[in-house]
Motif scaffolding. Structure first.
Motif, PDB file in Angstrom:
ATOM      1  N   VAL A  26     -17.138   0.096  -5.987  1.00  0.00           N
ATOM      2  CA  VAL A  26     -16.257  -0.501  -4.988  1.00  0.00           C
ATOM      3  C   VAL A  26     -17.073  -1.429  -4.101  1.00  0.00           C
ATOM      4  N   GLY A  27     -16.886  -2.707  -4.341  1.00  0.00           N
ATOM      5  CA  GLY A  27     -17.567  -3.729  -3.568  1.00  0.00           C
ATOM      6  C   GLY A  27     -16.578  -4.479  -2.689  1.00  0.00           C
ATOM      7  N   PRO A  28     -16.986  -5.628  -2.177  1.00  0.00           N
ATOM      8  CA  PRO A  28     -16.116  -6.406  -1.281  1.00  0.00           C
ATOM      9  C   PRO A  28     -14.768  -6.784  -1.908  1.00  0.00           C
ATOM     10  N   SER A  29     -14.772  -7.134  -3.181  1.00  0.00           N
ATOM     11  CA  SER A  29     -13.517  -7.520  -3.836  1.00  0.00           C
ATOM     12  C   SER A  29     -12.548  -6.345  -3.908  1.00  0.00           C
ATOM     13  N   GLU A  30     -13.061  -5.174  -4.254  1.00  0.00           N
ATOM     14  CA  GLU A  30     -12.209  -3.983  -4.342  1.00  0.00           C
ATOM     15  C   GLU A  30     -11.707  -3.571  -2.962  1.00  0.00           C
ATOM     16  N   ARG A  31     -12.544  -3.727  -1.964  1.00  0.00           N
ATOM     17  CA  ARG A  31     -12.099  -3.433  -0.594  1.00  0.00           C
ATOM     18  C   ARG A  31     -10.982  -4.398  -0.179  1.00  0.00           C
ATOM     19  N   ARG A  32     -11.122  -5.664  -0.550  1.00  0.00           N
ATOM     20  CA  ARG A  32     -10.055  -6.642  -0.230  1.00  0.00           C
ATOM     21  C   ARG A  32      -8.767  -6.272  -0.959  1.00  0.00           C
ATOM     22  N   PHE A  33      -8.903  -5.822  -2.220  1.00  0.00           N
ATOM     23  CA  PHE A  33      -7.720  -5.396  -2.966  1.00  0.00           C
ATOM     24  C   PHE A  33      -7.025  -4.240  -2.244  1.00  0.00           C
ATOM     25  N   MET A  34      -7.810  -3.247  -1.834  1.00  0.00           N
ATOM     26  CA  MET A  34      -7.224  -2.106  -1.134  1.00  0.00           C
ATOM     27  C   MET A  34      -6.563  -2.554   0.178  1.00  0.00           C
ATOM     28  N   ALA A  35      -7.163  -3.500   0.867  1.00  0.00           N
ATOM     29  CA  ALA A  35      -6.592  -4.002   2.118  1.00  0.00           C
ATOM     30  C   ALA A  35      -5.274  -4.736   1.861  1.00  0.00           C
ATOM     31  N   VAL A  36      -5.234  -5.526   0.799  1.00  0.00           N
ATOM     32  CA  VAL A  36      -3.997  -6.241   0.443  1.00  0.00           C
ATOM     33  C   VAL A  36      -2.899  -5.245   0.093  1.00  0.00           C
ATOM     34  N   VAL A  37      -3.233  -4.243  -0.691  1.00  0.00           N
ATOM     35  CA  VAL A  37      -2.258  -3.215  -1.077  1.00  0.00           C
ATOM     36  C   VAL A  37      -1.784  -2.455   0.164  1.00  0.00           C
ATOM     37  N   ALA A  38      -2.711  -2.099   1.023  1.00  0.00           N
ATOM     38  CA  ALA A  38      -2.363  -1.340   2.227  1.00  0.00           C
ATOM     39  C   ALA A  38      -1.461  -2.138   3.166  1.00  0.00           C
ATOM     40  N   ALA A  39      -1.574  -3.456   3.129  1.00  0.00           N
ATOM     41  CA  ALA A  39      -0.780  -4.308   4.016  1.00  0.00           C
ATOM     42  C   ALA A  39       0.657  -4.497   3.531  1.00  0.00           C
ATOM     43  N   SER A  40       0.941  -4.082   2.319  1.00  0.00           N
ATOM     44  CA  SER A  40       2.271  -4.260   1.739  1.00  0.00           C
ATOM     45  C   SER A  40       2.960  -2.900   1.592  1.00  0.00           C
ATOM     46  N   PRO A  41       4.047  -2.669   2.308  1.00  0.00           N
ATOM     47  CA  PRO A  41       4.706  -1.358   2.235  1.00  0.00           C
ATOM     48  C   PRO A  41       5.066  -0.918   0.815  1.00  0.00           C
ATOM     49  N   GLN A  42       5.523  -1.839  -0.028  1.00  0.00           N
ATOM     50  CA  GLN A  42       5.917  -1.458  -1.389  1.00  0.00           C
ATOM     51  C   GLN A  42       4.714  -0.994  -2.215  1.00  0.00           C
ATOM     52  N   TYR A  43       3.593  -1.663  -2.036  1.00  0.00           N
ATOM     53  CA  TYR A  43       2.389  -1.291  -2.782  1.00  0.00           C
ATOM     54  C   TYR A  43       1.722  -0.066  -2.185  1.00  0.00           C
ATOM     55  N   ARG A  44       1.719   0.032  -0.868  1.00  0.00           N
ATOM     56  CA  ARG A  44       1.160   1.216  -0.207  1.00  0.00           C
ATOM     57  C   ARG A  44       1.917   2.462  -0.653  1.00  0.00           C
ATOM     58  N   LEU A  45       3.216   2.335  -0.871  1.00  0.00           N
ATOM     59  CA  LEU A  45       4.022   3.460  -1.360  1.00  0.00           C
ATOM     60  C   LEU A  45       3.517   3.942  -2.718  1.00  0.00           C
ATOM     61  N   ARG A  46       3.116   3.038  -3.603  1.00  0.00           N
ATOM     62  CA  ARG A  46       2.591   3.448  -4.916  1.00  0.00           C
ATOM     63  C   ARG A  46       1.294   4.238  -4.746  1.00  0.00           C
ATOM     64  N   TRP A  47       0.464   3.810  -3.806  1.00  0.00           N
ATOM     65  CA  TRP A  47      -0.778   4.527  -3.502  1.00  0.00           C
ATOM     66  C   TRP A  47      -0.437   5.943  -3.023  1.00  0.00           C
ATOM     67  N   MET A  48       0.555   6.036  -2.149  1.00  0.00           N
ATOM     68  CA  MET A  48       0.965   7.341  -1.623  1.00  0.00           C
ATOM     69  C   MET A  48       1.538   8.231  -2.717  1.00  0.00           C
ATOM     70  N   GLU A  49       2.295   7.658  -3.628  1.00  0.00           N
ATOM     71  CA  GLU A  49       2.871   8.451  -4.718  1.00  0.00           C
ATOM     72  C   GLU A  49       1.775   9.041  -5.610  1.00  0.00           C
ATOM     73  N   VAL A  50       0.765   8.254  -5.904  1.00  0.00           N
ATOM     74  CA  VAL A  50      -0.343   8.762  -6.715  1.00  0.00           C
ATOM     75  C   VAL A  50      -1.108   9.824  -5.933  1.00  0.00           C
ATOM     76  N   ASP A  51      -1.265   9.620  -4.626  1.00  0.00           N
ATOM     77  CA  ASP A  51      -1.919  10.637  -3.798  1.00  0.00           C
ATOM     78  C   ASP A  51      -1.131  11.943  -3.809  1.00  0.00           C
ATOM     79  N   ASP A  52       0.181  11.878  -3.834  1.00  0.00           N
ATOM     80  CA  ASP A  52       0.991  13.098  -3.920  1.00  0.00           C
ATOM     81  C   ASP A  52       0.704  13.846  -5.221  1.00  0.00           C
TER      82      ASP A  52
END
Length: 183
Positions: free
Chosen positions: A87-113
């Motif tokens: 996990v480098g700068p590009s992956e951190r940016r990807f996570m930040a982009v995903v976290a900033a979008s409610p629809q994508y953040r929801l997918r992260w939360m579903e996998v966490d469940d």
């Protein structure tokens, strides 16, 4: 995974998740229909990336020594997933982009469940909890949610604080309040 990686590359390059399915499919070298065979909606394209991370955490928990410090075992499990994926700068940016979008953040939360069940099994074996649903699931849910919260802070922070230290702090906060059930 190829499709998911191409989508992640585009999201990072664009700085948002607005890329069309057609653009993602073209970058992955597939037809739009093929994209929809794998992902019913565009937002599902990130799930394989988060599931892969979850599988790495689960493997690390299964392989963990039975006598290791619980917090350290959890830290090592999540860190091993980060290290394997580099996990480098590009992956951190990807996570930040995903976290900033409610629809994508929801997918992260579903996998966490989904991950919470594996963490519940691990904690139950380590701490010896009963099979009562709340005693079994709540600590695992809190551990996984704390992890996501740490990642959110880590990807949006400019302080450069070590993620292992953040995880350690969060796991102590959660698990110090959890006690094995009495009687």
């Amino acid at each position: 995974m190829t499709i998911a990686h191409k989508a992640a590359e585009i999201f990072v390059a664009d700085g948002d998740t607005s890329a069309t399915v057609e653009r993602i499919a073209e970058a992955a070298g597939i037809a739009t229909r093929t994209f929809y065979r794998h992902f019913p909606v565009k937002e599902d394209v990130v799930r394989p990336l988060f599931r892969h991370s979850s599988q790495l955490v689960i493997k690390a928990l299964r392989d963990a020594p039975a006598d290791g410090d619980l917090v350290e075992v959890l830290v090592v499990a999540w860190m091993s997933a980060l290290e394997e994926q580099v996990v480098g700068p590009s992956e951190r940016r990807f996570m930040a982009v995903v976290a900033a979008s409610p629809q994508y953040r929801l997918r992260w939360m579903e996998v966490d469940d989904e991950l919470s069940e594996a963490v519940a099994q691990f904690l139950a074996q380590r701490i010896g909890w009963s099979e009562r649903p709340l005693e079994r699931s709540l600590p695992a849910y809190l551990v996984v949610q704390a992890t996501r919260h740490v990642f959110m802070q880590w990807i949006t922070s400019e302080t450069g604080q070590d993620i292992a230290d953040l995880l350690r702090e969060a796991f102590h906060m959660v698990l110090d309040g959890v006690r094995a059930p009495s009687g």
